[in-house]
Design an enzyme around this catalytic site. Structure first.
Site, PDB file in Angstrom:
ATOM      1  N   ASP A 103      -7.144  -6.858   2.496  1.00 49.78           N
ATOM      2  CA  ASP A 103      -6.313  -7.264   3.382  1.00 49.78           C
ATOM      3  C   ASP A 103      -6.755  -6.858   4.831  1.00 49.78           C
ATOM      4  OD1 ASP A 103      -4.439  -4.697   4.351  1.00 49.78           O
ATOM      5  OD2 ASP A 103      -6.061  -4.843   3.029  1.00 49.78           O
TER       6      ASP A 103
ATOM      7  N   ASP B 162       0.794  -0.836   0.233  1.00 50.47           N
ATOM      8  CA  ASP B 162       0.537  -0.449  -0.082  1.00 50.47           C
ATOM      9  C   ASP B 162       0.805   1.353   0.191  1.00 50.47           C
ATOM     10  OD1 ASP B 162       0.870   0.343   2.638  1.00 50.47           O
ATOM     11  OD2 ASP B 162      -0.778  -0.362   3.821  1.00 50.47           O
TER      12      ASP B 162
END
Length: 375
Positions: free
Chosen positions: A271, A92
């Site tokens: 996630d 990310d």
């Protein structure tokens, strides 16, 4: 080779597919264990592969940038070599971590200045250097830099934040296009849909992201304080617009129930730190409900955990896990983390089977009431 997505089956809006990357295929829907600083806490890489059956794990740009730092990762040949993980990786952008540092960051057009949670040192993230950092980390899937808007933001703020995210996306794409992967494998850039809990903003953002013809799309800014039903509504709005032939990643979500509801609405990737964080604190997820292993009722329960987690073959009894967690033994953290990750990967695997069998809705309806029970 570019990242590609093959849609294999649908059941309503639920999808079963395959994401092809240079480090291997990913069967969707999929859950990605979170390896924030280059490791999934308390779990060895061989356990992730052999016991958890993880197909892809996640790293965090903010944390890896601060420690071990870009110089070390570059010298190591990227995160795959540094942490000995030869399957797909996703990073990310650090946008959520910057969002969480509300008292120690300042957002402006250039980017975001923030102070390290480690030593208080000052840093600047821009769309350009976040692309550079993720090139150095070397993940197969990387995220555009965005502002993660608070879930309770007023519409005026949410609109400004979304528009800033879109301008940052254009800069991310430009920087990504003028640079090359460093380690010989393809990297795919996923833009992030924002817009808070406002339907019209989410539509605008999804349309903007779709117009960029990305290899995949992420949905951000959810599970940050808004009601659960609002989250589900936003997923429906966004997925009606995002390309059907590209993977869709719902960031940072969530509970087993959240996963099943989002899968029914067309999400492919997830996630969350929940399975490992809760495991380290003695909360176990099972197909029959949740277990707080610290409770005294488990002290003399010599049944194996597989009594409740029927998909597991673990020999450990609930009494033994109770003892380990109460005694603060590291092995207890390890076993509970692995067990929870096994459950999450089992859950999305079963979802895939029932999508292919075209009975996903009925299966989900039969399982949801059990997942909410406390055993």
């Amino acid at each position: 080779m570019p990242l590609t997505y093959d849609l294999k089956a649908t059941c309503g809006d639920a999808r079963a597919g395959v994401i092809h990357t240079d480090h291997g295929d990913i069967l969707t829907p999929i859950f990605m264990p979170v390896g924030t600083a280059g490791t999934v806490k308390a779990v060895h890489q061989h356990e992730l592969k052999e016991e958890v059956k993880a197909q892809i794990i996640l790293g965090n740009t903010y944390h890896l940038y601060l420690r071990p730092g870009c110089d070390i990762l570059r010298q190591a040949g990227g995160l795959h070599k540094f942490n000995c993980w030869d399957r797909p990786l996703l990073t990310d952008s650090g946008g959520f971590q910057v969002f969480s540092l509300a008292d120690n960051r300042k957002i402006k057009e250039e980017g975001c200045t923030f102070r390290s949670h480690i030593d208080g040192s000052k840093h600047l993230f821009t769309p350009e250097n976040v692309m550079d950092i993720q090139r150095i980390i070397g993940a197969d899937i990387i995220m555009a830099f965005d502002e993660c808007c608070p879930g309770d933001a007023d519409k005026r703020y949410a609109k400004r934040s979304m528009e800033l995210t879109h301008r940052w996306l254009d800069r991310c794409i430009a920087r990504f296009s003028e640079t090359e992967p460093l380690y010989g494998h393809h990297q795919a850039l996923f833009p992030i849909v924002q817009g808070c809990q406002y339907v019209d903003l989410r539509r605008i953002s999804a349309e903007y992201i779709a117009s960029k013809d990305p290899e995949g799309c992420a949905i951000g800014g959810l599970a940050v304080g808004e009601p659960t039903e609002v989250m589900y509504e936003m997923i429906e709005v966004v997925n009606a617009i995002l390309p059907k032939d590209r993977p869709r990643y719902l960031m940072g979500v969530g509970t087993p129930q959240n996963l099943l509801e989002a899968i029914e609405r067309g999400v492919d990737m997830f996630d969350c730190v929940m399975p490992t964080r809760n495991g380290r604190n003695g909360l176990l997820f099972t197909a029959e409900g949740t277990i707080n292993i610290k409770n005294k009722k488990w002290e003399t329960c010599f049944e194996p955990l597989s009594t409740f987690n029927f998909q597991l073959s673990t020999p450990y009894t609930l009494a033994y896990l109770h003892h380990l967690i109460r005694a603060e033994e590291i092995l207890g953290l390890q076993i509970c983390s692995i067990v929870n990750l096994q459950f999450y990967l089992w859950l999305v695997g079963e979802a895939r089977k029932h999508i292919i069998d075209d009975d996903y809705a009925a299966w989900k309806a039969s399982l949801l009431p059990k997942l909410g029970r406390r055993l």
